[in-house]
Scaffold this motif. Structure first.
Motif, PDB file in Angstrom:
ATOM      1  N   HIS A   1      -2.889  -3.990  45.614  1.00  0.00           N
ATOM      2  CA  HIS A   1      -3.701  -5.174  45.325  1.00  0.00           C
ATOM      3  C   HIS A   1      -3.239  -6.356  46.177  1.00  0.00           C
ATOM      4  O   HIS A   1      -4.057  -7.099  46.702  1.00  0.00           O
ATOM      5  CB  HIS A   1      -3.591  -5.517  43.838  1.00  0.00           C
ATOM      6  CG  HIS A   1      -4.476  -6.644  43.421  1.00  0.00           C
ATOM      7  ND1 HIS A   1      -5.818  -6.491  43.181  1.00  0.00           N
ATOM      8  CD2 HIS A   1      -4.212  -7.967  43.218  1.00  0.00           C
ATOM      9  CE1 HIS A   1      -6.349  -7.654  42.829  1.00  0.00           C
ATOM     10  NE2 HIS A   1      -5.393  -8.561  42.842  1.00  0.00           N
TER      11      HIS A   1
ATOM     12  N   SER B   1     -10.667   0.609  40.323  1.00  0.00           N
ATOM     13  CA  SER B   1      -9.683   1.586  40.801  1.00  0.00           C
ATOM     14  C   SER B   1      -8.766   2.046  39.669  1.00  0.00           C
ATOM     15  O   SER B   1      -8.353   3.214  39.634  1.00  0.00           O
ATOM     16  CB  SER B   1      -8.856   1.002  41.955  1.00  0.00           C
ATOM     17  OG  SER B   1      -8.112  -0.125  41.537  1.00  0.00           O
TER      18      SER B   1
ATOM     19  N   ARG C   1      -8.473   2.954  45.802  1.00  0.00           N
ATOM     20  CA  ARG C   1      -8.962   1.573  45.902  1.00  0.00           C
ATOM     21  C   ARG C   1     -10.086   1.458  46.920  1.00  0.00           C
ATOM     22  O   ARG C   1     -11.074   0.743  46.701  1.00  0.00           O
ATOM     23  CB  ARG C   1      -7.792   0.650  46.255  1.00  0.00           C
ATOM     24  CG  ARG C   1      -8.120  -0.828  46.133  1.00  0.00           C
ATOM     25  CD  ARG C   1      -6.906  -1.700  46.414  1.00  0.00           C
ATOM     26  NE  ARG C   1      -7.308  -3.093  46.399  1.00  0.00           N
ATOM     27  CZ  ARG C   1      -7.269  -3.892  45.338  1.00  0.00           C
ATOM     28  NH1 ARG C   1      -6.853  -3.426  44.185  1.00  0.00           N
ATOM     29  NH2 ARG C   1      -7.655  -5.149  45.430  1.00  0.00           N
TER      30      ARG C   1
ATOM     31  N   ASP D   1      -4.342  -5.838  49.948  1.00  0.00           N
ATOM     32  CA  ASP D   1      -5.762  -5.648  50.244  1.00  0.00           C
ATOM     33  C   ASP D   1      -6.386  -6.985  50.624  1.00  0.00           C
ATOM     34  O   ASP D   1      -6.467  -7.899  49.810  1.00  0.00           O
ATOM     35  CB  ASP D   1      -6.467  -5.063  49.015  1.00  0.00           C
ATOM     36  CG  ASP D   1      -7.891  -4.619  49.336  1.00  0.00           C
ATOM     37  OD1 ASP D   1      -8.381  -4.938  50.438  1.00  0.00           O
ATOM     38  OD2 ASP D   1      -8.502  -3.948  48.479  1.00  0.00           O
TER      39      ASP D   1
ATOM     40  N   PHE E   1      -9.900  -3.927  41.695  1.00  0.00           N
ATOM     41  CA  PHE E   1      -8.701  -3.579  40.935  1.00  0.00           C
ATOM     42  C   PHE E   1      -9.064  -2.835  39.643  1.00  0.00           C
ATOM     43  O   PHE E   1      -8.519  -1.765  39.345  1.00  0.00           O
ATOM     44  CB  PHE E   1      -7.910  -4.854  40.624  1.00  0.00           C
ATOM     45  CG  PHE E   1      -6.830  -4.682  39.593  1.00  0.00           C
ATOM     46  CD1 PHE E   1      -5.628  -4.061  39.914  1.00  0.00           C
ATOM     47  CD2 PHE E   1      -7.001  -5.149  38.295  1.00  0.00           C
ATOM     48  CE1 PHE E   1      -4.631  -3.903  38.966  1.00  0.00           C
ATOM     49  CE2 PHE E   1      -6.016  -4.995  37.345  1.00  0.00           C
ATOM     50  CZ  PHE E   1      -4.832  -4.373  37.679  1.00  0.00           C
TER      51      PHE E   1
END
Length: 256
Positions: free
Chosen positions: A200, A218, A247, A203, A215
């Protein structure tokens, strides 16, 4: 060597929790104690923490609270900053192993004897003047005022980073709880939790859909995978690759 902490006996936990309600917030400092005749220790596994060490722990947490407006102010930003700093303090200075940290009565001692005023500031009474028992007694360590912070720091601690605690800053309270609440499926594997939070953080593809939506999507996909994949046996690099792939799939679905 690991430290052993006082374990407040159940009757004393209940007595102190009642006392919390009998005193006004400004009087909770009168409850502060670095020892209790109604507390016990584990027989083995380390040495007993000293009263001086407990005083130092209180001073450190109290300083973190004062830096964020204790005892008068308590904004969302201040609460988050306090949680982040206190999580690091507890993990870095308590020298507590997971087995010791799993004992509910230790956290009852910390919140109802050593730091009742700080815990009541962070988790104030509701409109009826009632405090939430889970935040003080340790009945559910995922909701306890301090146990939850130690657990976050323990799970997210990454000694390979320049700042071993930098992952504590990545997710907000509600998003991190989305992971930690899945104790058996996700949070049982610290390596998996770190991989999720690291993915996270790294990204940067925020076109078309928000990173928060990605988030949450996923996480749902990872939860389905845990039903038939043994992620405990995977290495951290393998987990990182899996999380990034999931993700990317989540982002593609949301963007379509």
């Amino acid at each position: 060597m690991s430290l052993l902490y006082p374990r407040l006996l159940p009757n004393e936990t209940e007595r102190r929790f009642r006392m919390l309600h009998e005193l006004s917030p400004g009087q909770h400092q009168d409850m502060v104690a670095n020892h209790s005749p109604r507390a016990v220790y584990a027989a083995t596994g380390g040495r007993r923490v000293s009263r001086e060490e407990l005083d130092q722990l209180r001073d450190s947490v109290l300083r973190a609270a004062r830096d964020q407006g204790f005892p008068t102010s308590r904004s969302t930003v201040q609460r988050s900053a306090f949680d982040r700093k206190t999580a690091q303090i507890l993990h870095e200075h308590c020298f507590m192993v997971p087995g010791e940290a799993s004992q509910r009565q230790i956290w009852a001692f910390l919140s109802l004897a050593l730091l009742p005023d700080v815990c009541a500031w962070r988790w104030p009474a509701d409109s009826d003047g009632r405090y939430v028992a889970d935040r003080f007694k340790g009945t559910d360590l995922t909701r306890h005022g301090f146990a939850r912070l130690w657990t976050r720091a323990h799970v997210l601690h990454d000694p390979k980073e320049d700042d071993p605690y930098n992952l504590l800053d990545v997710l907000g309270e509600s998003d991190l709880d989305q992971i930690m609440a899945r104790r058996s499926a996700l949070a049982a594997s610290p390596a998996l939790v770190r991989s999720i939070v690291r993915a996270h953080r790294d990204d940067r593809s925020e076109r078309f859909v928000s990173s928060r939506d990605v988030f949450r999507e996923s996480l749902m996909r990872l939860l389905r995978l845990t039903a038939f994949l043994d992620l405990d046996s995977a290495s951290e690099p393998e987990l990182g690759h899996l999380v990034r792939r999931v993700r990317a799939e989540a982002r593609a679905v949301l963007a379509s």
